[in-house]
Design a protein around this motif. Structure first.
Motif, PDB file in Angstrom:
ATOM      1  N   SER A   1      66.178  51.209  14.033  1.00 25.27           N
ATOM      2  CA  SER A   1      65.440  51.433  15.278  1.00 25.27           C
ATOM      3  C   SER A   1      64.214  50.553  15.461  1.00 25.27           C
ATOM      4  N   LYS A   2      63.740  49.909  14.410  1.00 23.23           N
ATOM      5  CA  LYS A   2      62.444  49.233  14.480  1.00 23.23           C
ATOM      6  C   LYS A   2      62.423  48.063  15.452  1.00 23.23           C
ATOM      7  N   ASP A   3      63.576  47.505  15.796  1.00 23.11           N
ATOM      8  CA  ASP A   3      63.618  46.416  16.771  1.00 23.11           C
ATOM      9  C   ASP A   3      63.676  46.932  18.206  1.00 23.11           C
ATOM     10  N   ARG A   4      63.720  48.244  18.370  1.00 22.72           N
ATOM     11  CA  ARG A   4      63.670  48.850  19.709  1.00 22.72           C
ATOM     12  C   ARG A   4      62.211  49.118  20.062  1.00 22.72           C
ATOM     13  N   LEU A   5      61.755  48.591  21.200  1.00 20.78           N
ATOM     14  CA  LEU A   5      60.345  48.638  21.557  1.00 20.78           C
ATOM     15  C   LEU A   5      60.106  49.512  22.791  1.00 20.78           C
ATOM     16  N   TYR A   6      58.980  50.235  22.770  1.00 24.69           N
ATOM     17  CA  TYR A   6      58.485  50.947  23.942  1.00 24.69           C
ATOM     18  C   TYR A   6      57.060  50.464  24.197  1.00 24.69           C
ATOM     19  N   VAL A   7      56.807  50.014  25.408  1.00 26.24           N
ATOM     20  CA  VAL A   7      55.548  49.370  25.773  1.00 26.24           C
ATOM     21  C   VAL A   7      54.783  50.253  26.742  1.00 26.24           C
ATOM     22  N   VAL A   8      53.468  50.390  26.525  1.00 26.25           N
ATOM     23  CA  VAL A   8      52.603  51.100  27.466  1.00 26.25           C
ATOM     24  C   VAL A   8      51.404  50.216  27.744  1.00 26.25           C
ATOM     25  N   SER A   9      51.014  50.114  29.024  1.00 27.52           N
ATOM     26  CA  SER A   9      49.947  49.186  29.380  1.00 27.52           C
ATOM     27  C   SER A   9      48.973  49.766  30.383  1.00 27.52           C
ATOM     28  N   GLY A  10      47.785  49.139  30.428  1.00 29.39           N
ATOM     29  CA  GLY A  10      46.794  49.290  31.480  1.00 29.39           C
ATOM     30  C   GLY A  10      46.152  47.930  31.638  1.00 29.39           C
ATOM     31  N   HIS A  11      45.640  47.597  32.818  1.00 32.50           N
ATOM     32  CA  HIS A  11      45.021  46.274  32.962  1.00 32.50           C
ATOM     33  C   HIS A  11      43.505  46.413  32.936  1.00 32.50           C
ATOM     34  N   TYR A  12      42.858  45.537  32.171  1.00 31.80           N
ATOM     35  CA  TYR A  12      41.420  45.675  31.965  1.00 31.80           C
ATOM     36  C   TYR A  12      40.592  44.787  32.887  1.00 31.80           C
ATOM     37  N   ASP A  13      41.240  43.930  33.679  1.00 32.67           N
ATOM     38  CA  ASP A  13      40.479  43.125  34.633  1.00 32.67           C
ATOM     39  C   ASP A  13      40.095  43.967  35.852  1.00 32.67           C
ATOM     40  N   SER A  14      39.114  43.479  36.620  1.00 29.26           N
ATOM     41  CA  SER A  14      38.627  44.216  37.789  1.00 29.26           C
ATOM     42  C   SER A  14      38.326  43.236  38.921  1.00 29.26           C
ATOM     43  N   ARG A  15      38.024  43.780  40.099  1.00 26.33           N
ATOM     44  CA  ARG A  15      37.745  42.936  41.257  1.00 26.33           C
ATOM     45  C   ARG A  15      36.920  43.713  42.283  1.00 26.33           C
ATOM     46  N   VAL A  16      36.397  42.984  43.277  1.00 25.20           N
ATOM     47  CA  VAL A  16      35.736  43.597  44.443  1.00 25.20           C
ATOM     48  C   VAL A  16      36.542  43.214  45.680  1.00 25.20           C
ATOM     49  N   SER A  17      35.907  43.278  46.868  1.00 20.88           N
ATOM     50  CA  SER A  17      36.652  43.059  48.118  1.00 20.88           C
ATOM     51  C   SER A  17      37.313  41.692  48.165  1.00 20.88           C
ATOM     52  N   ASP A  18      36.575  40.651  47.800  1.00 20.87           N
ATOM     53  CA  ASP A  18      37.124  39.300  47.744  1.00 20.87           C
ATOM     54  C   ASP A  18      37.709  39.073  46.359  1.00 20.87           C
ATOM     55  N   VAL A  19      39.023  38.918  46.296  1.00 19.83           N
ATOM     56  CA  VAL A  19      39.692  38.801  45.001  1.00 19.83           C
ATOM     57  C   VAL A  19      39.255  37.552  44.242  1.00 19.83           C
ATOM     58  N   MET A  20      38.630  36.601  44.920  1.00 20.45           N
ATOM     59  CA  MET A  20      38.170  35.376  44.258  1.00 20.45           C
ATOM     60  C   MET A  20      36.720  35.462  43.799  1.00 20.45           C
ATOM     61  N   ASN A  21      36.045  36.552  44.092  1.00 19.18           N
ATOM     62  CA  ASN A  21      34.632  36.708  43.729  1.00 19.18           C
ATOM     63  C   ASN A  21      34.533  37.154  42.274  1.00 19.18           C
ATOM     64  N   TYR A  22      34.170  36.221  41.396  1.00 20.42           N
ATOM     65  CA  TYR A  22      34.139  36.538  39.970  1.00 20.42           C
ATOM     66  C   TYR A  22      32.725  36.714  39.414  1.00 20.42           C
ATOM     67  N   THR A  23      31.714  36.758  40.304  1.00 22.38           N
ATOM     68  CA  THR A  23      30.337  36.933  39.838  1.00 22.38           C
ATOM     69  C   THR A  23      29.752  38.296  40.189  1.00 22.38           C
ATOM     70  N   ALA A  24      30.225  38.911  41.267  1.00 23.44           N
ATOM     71  CA  ALA A  24      29.674  40.199  41.685  1.00 23.44           C
ATOM     72  C   ALA A  24      30.054  41.303  40.702  1.00 23.44           C
ATOM     73  N   ASP A  25      29.213  42.329  40.645  1.00 21.21           N
ATOM     74  CA  ASP A  25      29.548  43.483  39.812  1.00 21.21           C
ATOM     75  C   ASP A  25      30.843  44.121  40.311  1.00 21.21           C
ATOM     76  N   ALA A  26      31.785  44.330  39.403  1.00 26.21           N
ATOM     77  CA  ALA A  26      33.080  44.938  39.716  1.00 26.21           C
ATOM     78  C   ALA A  26      33.399  45.940  38.621  1.00 26.21           C
ATOM     79  N   PRO A  27      32.852  47.166  38.737  1.00 22.83           N
ATOM     80  CA  PRO A  27      32.970  48.132  37.628  1.00 22.83           C
ATOM     81  C   PRO A  27      34.405  48.523  37.285  1.00 22.83           C
ATOM     82  N   GLY A  28      35.286  48.622  38.291  1.00 25.77           N
ATOM     83  CA  GLY A  28      36.685  48.924  38.010  1.00 25.77           C
ATOM     84  C   GLY A  28      36.879  50.164  37.158  1.00 25.77           C
ATOM     85  N   ALA A  29      36.119  51.225  37.449  1.00 22.29           N
ATOM     86  CA  ALA A  29      36.188  52.426  36.613  1.00 22.29           C
ATOM     87  C   ALA A  29      37.546  53.103  36.682  1.00 22.29           C
ATOM     88  N   ASN A  30      38.142  53.112  37.877  1.00 19.21           N
ATOM     89  CA  ASN A  30      39.454  53.714  38.045  1.00 19.21           C
ATOM     90  C   ASN A  30      40.535  52.638  37.959  1.00 19.21           C
TER      91      ASN A  30
END
Length: 463
Positions: free
Chosen positions: A137-166
């Motif tokens: 069974s060890k070659d059988r994989l189950y993957v679980v993920s969450g994404h840790y990046d965040s954003r604000v209104s403008d998806v290209m704005n990489y300097t503004a605070d973007a807490p992304g708590a949820n």
């Protein structure tokens, strides 16, 4: 010549001896008793109980403290930006996995300039792998993920605070908590806990991993993404902390059908895709171990106008599902931090419900554990259609796991979403059920000696 006469006492003795012999040597065709399939597994119950809302809150608070986790944000600072965030995630997983088999590593690639990437950017996933312990069974994989990046209104704005708590510190924290809790336990199959980057830039981190998995022929038997699982309060102010949505794709929406998909459609099995089968298992196990909490399966790949990190896995032909809270508040997603007319906008920690996140994490943990402890779904399952009969005969390939106790046939009405009936058939590779193949949908599950049950496999017709 008169018939021989046997005294009543001798006849009684002969009958008793015959009965004793029958009891001592049962028919070779008798089906051994099924393992107890209803009892809760002690290991899974422990995992569920150990999930901590306080630790999840601490993880979210730390992630938010980096100011922004935008994919193109600061990478050199130790206190701000996505670089600091990923280094902290890796160090925390290494800390909590110390003394366990948990293996933590970065998985990176360079993303070229695209619609949401203004310069070549390193995309880094943090991957924690808990190797399976059973050779079969060890070659059988189950993957679980969450994404840790965040954003604000403008998806290209990489300097503004973007807490992304949820979106999506909640999912990231749930995955970290599961990795730390489950690393202390052993499983037959391998578990992969991933916090991925660049979801907001086009699912780039997850797509890279999924493409590499397919290229290397990895057996990813199931994948979950947890994205926006942080709030139980809707935009109307109502609270629903007793359910989570689980999005499950039917057949893939491709221009051309594979032969397997064509047979699914031709037999009415479009709701028996790999993802739908995984969703049924998730609902059953999640609701078994997290009492009073509902897993609401949504028969769609995702919400309108949105997407998630399960989609690259679906594109590669893997079973993949998305967990999301019951009713989203869009004022608290993808928003510049501000207050307008007394209304607060932004993805802030104040709007998270950590007890709720813990419930969703427990559903994930119970399901992942049950999958990784159980045998694989049976392969080459067929439904015999060579004769006109009112019963149904199914055949399948024997599982390779040494602890398989036998198999179970499940069925449901063609208008039902969940399995309604089941029959234990023992350690065989063929069985007949007194139900018409024309009237119900069937599945075959493998069961181990401890009562762990696999995901069901839909039978394709055999003539």
């Amino acid at each position: 010549m008169p018939h021989a006469r046997i005294s009543s006492s001798l006849l009684a003795a002969l009958l008793a001896a015959a009965a004793g012999s029958a009891a001592a040597a049962p028919s070779a065709q008798a089906t051994p008793a099924s393992p107890d399939l209803k009892r809760q597994q002690a290991q899974i119950s422990k995992i569920v109980a150990e999930v901590s809302p306080k630790r999840i809150q601490a993880y979210v608070d730390k992630l938010v403290s980096f100011g922004t986790r935008h994919t193109m944000s600061e990478t050199e600072s130790e206190t701000r930006g996505i670089g600091a965030a990923r280094r902290w995630i890796k160090s925390e997983l290494e800390r909590c996995g110390a003394g366990t088999p948990l293996q933590v590593a970065f998985d990176s690639h360079i993303a070229p300039v695209s619609a949401r990437i203004s310069r070549p950017t390193e995309i880094v996933n943090v991957v924690a792998t808990l190797p399976g312990t059973q050779d079969a069974s060890k070659d059988r994989l189950y993957v679980v993920s969450g994404h840790y990046d965040s954003r604000v209104s403008d998806v290209m704005n990489y300097t503004a605070d973007a807490p992304g708590a949820n979106d999506d510190a909640s999912g990231t924290a749930a995955v970290m908590e599961l990795a730390c809790v489950m690393a202390k336990y052993k499983f037959d199959a391998t578990l992969v806990f991933m916090t991925v980057a660049a979801e907001e830039q086009g699912l780039l981190g997850a797509r890279h991993w999924a493409e590499q998995a397919r290229k290397n022929n990895l057996n990813v038997a199931g994948m979950f993404t947890n994205d926006i699982i942080g709030s139980s309060r809707s935009d109307k102010g109502t609270v629903d902390n007793k359910q989570v949505r689980l999005f499950a794709q039917s057949i893939p929406a491709t221009k051309e059908m594979s032969e397997t998909v064509r047979q699914l459609v031709s037999t009415g099995g479009d709701s028996d895709s790999l993802s739908r089968q995984l969703a049924r298992h998730t609902k059953e196990q999640g609701e078994r171990y997290v009492k009073g909490f509902k897993v609401s399966v949504i028969h769609r790949a995702d919400r309108y106008l949105r997407g998630g990190d399960h989609m690259p896995f679906l594109e590669q032909g893997y079973a993949a599902l998305r967990f999301t809270e019951p009713a989203e508040d869009f004022a608290h997603q993808h928003q510049d931090l501000r207050t307008e007319n007394g209304k607060v906008y932004g993805d802030l920690v104040d709007f998270n419900d950590y007890d709720y996140i813990a419930k969703v994490a427990r559903v994930n943990g119970a399901t992942l554990a049950s999958l990784a402890l159980a045998p694989a779904a049976p392969q080459n399952v067929k439904l015999r259609t060579d004769k006109l009969t009112n019963d149904s005969t199914l055949v399948w390939q024997a599982n390779p796991e040494p602890d398989v106790a036998g198999y179970r046939i499940v069925w449901r009405d063609t208008t039902a979403s969940d399995w309604q009936g089941a029959k234990w058939v023992g350690k065989v590779t063929e069985a007949t059920v007194d139900l018409s193949k024309d009237n119900v949908f069937f599945g075959v599950q493998a069961v181990d000696k401890d009562g762990n049950v696999s995901v069901a496999t839909y039978p394709l017709p055999q003539r």
